[in-house]
Scaffold this motif. Structure first.
Motif, mmCIF file in Angstrom:
data_model
loop_
_atom_site.group_PDB
_atom_site.id
_atom_site.type_symbol
_atom_site.label_atom_id
_atom_site.label_comp_id
_atom_site.label_asym_id
_atom_site.label_seq_id
_atom_site.Cartn_x
_atom_site.Cartn_y
_atom_site.Cartn_z
ATOM 1 N N GLY A 173 0.819 -1.214 0.000
ATOM 2 C CA GLY A 173 0.000 0.000 0.000
ATOM 3 C C GLY A 173 0.848 1.257 0.000
ATOM 4 N N ILE A 174 1.925 1.244 0.783
ATOM 5 C CA ILE A 174 2.833 2.401 0.835
ATOM 6 C C ILE A 174 3.540 2.583 -0.503
ATOM 7 C CG2 ILE A 174 4.980 3.266 1.872
ATOM 8 C CD1 ILE A 174 4.058 1.952 4.497
ATOM 9 N N GLY A 175 3.865 1.445 -1.151
ATOM 10 C CA GLY A 175 4.625 1.508 -2.394
ATOM 11 C C GLY A 175 3.804 1.912 -3.611
ATOM 12 N N LEU A 176 2.488 1.828 -3.521
ATOM 13 C CA LEU A 176 1.651 2.194 -4.667
ATOM 14 C C LEU A 176 1.572 3.704 -4.820
ATOM 15 C CD1 LEU A 176 -1.398 -0.247 -4.467
ATOM 16 C CD2 LEU A 176 0.396 -0.229 -6.197
ATOM 17 N N SER A 177 1.889 4.204 -5.996
ATOM 18 C CA SER A 177 1.766 5.631 -6.255
ATOM 19 C C SER A 177 0.308 6.005 -6.463
ATOM 20 C CB SER A 177 2.572 6.005 -7.510
ATOM 21 O OG SER A 177 1.996 5.404 -8.659
ATOM 22 N N ASP A 178 0.027 7.288 -6.389
ATOM 23 C CA ASP A 178 -1.346 7.759 -6.618
ATOM 24 C C ASP A 178 -1.827 7.387 -8.019
ATOM 25 O OD1 ASP A 178 -1.402 8.817 -4.085
ATOM 26 O OD2 ASP A 178 -0.934 10.871 -4.723
ATOM 27 N N ALA A 179 -0.915 7.462 -8.986
ATOM 28 C CA ALA A 179 -1.276 7.136 -10.369
ATOM 29 C C ALA A 179 -1.629 5.660 -10.503
ATOM 30 C CB ALA A 179 -0.126 7.478 -11.310
ATOM 31 N N MET A 180 -0.864 4.804 -9.827
ATOM 32 C CA MET A 180 -1.135 3.366 -9.876
ATOM 33 C C MET A 180 -2.467 3.046 -9.200
ATOM 34 S SD MET A 180 2.684 1.909 -9.036
ATOM 35 C CE MET A 180 2.145 0.196 -8.950
ATOM 36 N N GLN A 181 -2.722 3.691 -8.071
ATOM 37 C CA GLN A 181 -3.987 3.463 -7.369
ATOM 38 C C GLN A 181 -5.168 3.895 -8.213
ATOM 39 O OE1 GLN A 181 -4.163 4.630 -3.157
ATOM 40 N NE2 GLN A 181 -1.938 4.773 -3.143
ATOM 41 N N GLU A 182 -5.020 5.011 -8.919
ATOM 42 C CA GLU A 182 -6.111 5.505 -9.766
ATOM 43 C C GLU A 182 -6.333 4.556 -10.941
ATOM 44 O OE1 GLU A 182 -9.256 7.769 -10.749
ATOM 45 O OE2 GLU A 182 -7.993 7.967 -8.960
ATOM 46 N N ALA A 183 -5.239 4.035 -11.506
ATOM 47 C CA ALA A 183 -5.352 3.108 -12.634
ATOM 48 C C ALA A 183 -6.056 1.813 -12.213
ATOM 49 C CB ALA A 183 -3.969 2.795 -13.191
ATOM 50 N N LEU A 184 -5.788 1.367 -10.996
ATOM 51 C CA LEU A 184 -6.394 0.132 -10.504
ATOM 52 C C LEU A 184 -7.896 0.278 -10.249
ATOM 53 C CD1 LEU A 184 -3.669 -1.167 -8.007
ATOM 54 C CD2 LEU A 184 -4.276 -2.144 -10.234
ATOM 55 N N ARG A 185 -8.369 1.507 -10.135
ATOM 56 C CA ARG A 185 -9.789 1.738 -9.883
ATOM 57 C C ARG A 185 -10.614 1.734 -11.166
ATOM 58 N NH1 ARG A 185 -11.647 3.241 -5.139
ATOM 59 N NH2 ARG A 185 -13.402 4.369 -6.071
ATOM 60 N N SER A 186 -9.986 1.388 -12.259
ATOM 61 C CA SER A 186 -10.708 1.289 -13.533
ATOM 62 C C SER A 186 -11.809 0.235 -13.411
ATOM 63 C CB SER A 186 -9.737 0.890 -14.648
ATOM 64 O OG SER A 186 -10.433 0.373 -15.755
ATOM 65 N N PRO A 187 -13.012 0.549 -13.893
ATOM 66 C CA PRO A 187 -14.109 -0.436 -13.835
ATOM 67 C C PRO A 187 -13.769 -1.771 -14.487
ATOM 68 C CG PRO A 187 -14.959 1.720 -14.398
ATOM 69 C CD PRO A 187 -13.477 1.846 -14.422
ATOM 70 N N LEU A 188 -12.975 -1.723 -15.564
ATOM 71 C CA LEU A 188 -12.616 -2.967 -16.227
ATOM 72 C C LEU A 188 -11.629 -3.786 -15.407
ATOM 73 C CD1 LEU A 188 -12.407 -1.911 -19.982
ATOM 74 C CD2 LEU A 188 -14.281 -2.982 -18.724
ATOM 75 N N VAL A 189 -10.740 -3.113 -14.696
ATOM 76 C CA VAL A 189 -9.833 -3.815 -13.773
ATOM 77 C C VAL A 189 -10.645 -4.492 -12.679
ATOM 78 C CG1 VAL A 189 -8.041 -3.531 -12.020
ATOM 79 C CG2 VAL A 189 -7.837 -2.345 -14.212
ATOM 80 N N ILE A 190 -11.613 -3.764 -12.146
ATOM 81 C CA ILE A 190 -12.468 -4.301 -11.087
ATOM 82 C C ILE A 190 -13.269 -5.505 -11.605
ATOM 83 C CG2 ILE A 190 -14.433 -3.800 -9.592
ATOM 84 C CD1 ILE A 190 -13.370 -0.893 -9.481
ATOM 85 N N ALA A 191 -13.810 -5.384 -12.805
ATOM 86 C CA ALA A 191 -14.574 -6.484 -13.395
ATOM 87 C C ALA A 191 -13.690 -7.707 -13.613
ATOM 88 C CB ALA A 191 -15.192 -6.043 -14.714
ATOM 89 N N GLY A 192 -12.484 -7.483 -14.144
ATOM 90 C CA GLY A 192 -11.557 -8.584 -14.374
ATOM 91 C C GLY A 192 -11.153 -9.272 -13.087
#
Length: 264
Positions: A100-119
């Motif tokens: 969690g500490i190592g994840l950048s804000d950009a990476m966290q935002e990218a992971l919140r993509s609906p398609l990432v969540i669906a996958g």
């Protein structure tokens, strides 16, 4: 936000936080389907407080014994099974904290993509199905290896759609734990994780200029606490009767719905 939206989101958070079906997927899907605005950081803090309260109250007797034994181990009074469990919960929390500490804000935002969540919802449903099919359920006692492996699996839950409880129960089943003990260790692991996540959100809220609606925060905290407590109780009572397959099928259907909603 109105009172209906506050109650609906709080109930949804309380229900899905401890079931292996991904609370993040539900909390993203519901506002999209109903056209609601984002509930805001303050409300997120409130429902985290509610779910944390629920799991602490549910396991209050176990936690009292575990904490007493842990303090005893620090004072040289012996290393009992309860003391070991306390240390294992702490050890199992380290991987998710480091990732969690190592994840950048950009990476966290990218992971919140609906398609990432669906996958993630679909992929980890299949992994849960595999774990359920090959589960030997031979052991009840948590070991050091269990704590490390379940902790590593828990770090994967930072991908929205994975389900923290789902992935940790999956790990427990793969390691040979009974469903009940895999779920119990998963829920005990949730206490420091939810506390840390809630604290970080609370710090963000404190540092921001966001106006706080204390009435909606109170509604969210109380509703999510009550529903989460009932959800834990219901899940543990029925786990050995229904197994994990109903949740596997539910996740697969949810993943398909997410894809249908967001791919247009």
């Amino acid at each position: 936000m109105d009172i209906f939206q506050a109650l609906a989101l709080a109930v949804l958070q309380g229900l899905t936080e401890f079931l292996p079906i991904s609370s993040s997927a539900h909390l993203i899907l519901l506002p999209v389907l109903l056209g609601w605005e984002d509930q805001g950081l303050a409300f997120d803090v409130a429902v985290h407080v509610g779910t944390l309260t629920a799991v602490v109250v549910y396991y209050r007797k176990d936690l009292a014994k575990i904490m007493s034994a842990w303090l005893g181990s620090l004072m040289g009074k012996g290393f009992t099974d309860d003391a070991q469990l306390a240390w294992y919960v702490g050890l199992g929390t380290i991987p998710v904290g480091l990732v969690g500490i190592g994840l950048s804000d950009a990476m966290q935002e990218a992971l919140r993509s609906p398609l990432v969540i669906a996958g993630a919802t679909i992929i980890f449903a299949l992994l849960l199905w595999w774990a359920e099919k090959r589960a030997k359920e031979q052991r009840t006692k948590i070991t050091l290896v269990d704590a490390i492996m379940v902790g590593l699996f828990q770090a994967i839950a930072l991908i929205p759609g994975t389900s923290r409880s789902g992935i940790t129960i999956t790990a427990g089943l793969l390691l040979g734990l009974t469903r009940e003990n895999a779920a119990k260790f998963s829920f005990l692991l949730s206490i420091p994780v939810i506390a840390l996540a809630g604290s970080l959100k609370a710090l963000e809220l404190y540092q921001s200029d966001v106006a706080v609606s204390w009435d909606f925060m109170s509604i969210g905290a109380v509703a999510s606490a009550v529903v989460a407590y009932l959800s834990i109780s219901w899940f543990l009572r029925l786990l050995n009767k229904i197994g994990m397959m109903p949740f596997v099928w539910y996740r697969l259907v949810l993943g398909v719905i997410l894809i249908a909603v967001f791919i247009r």
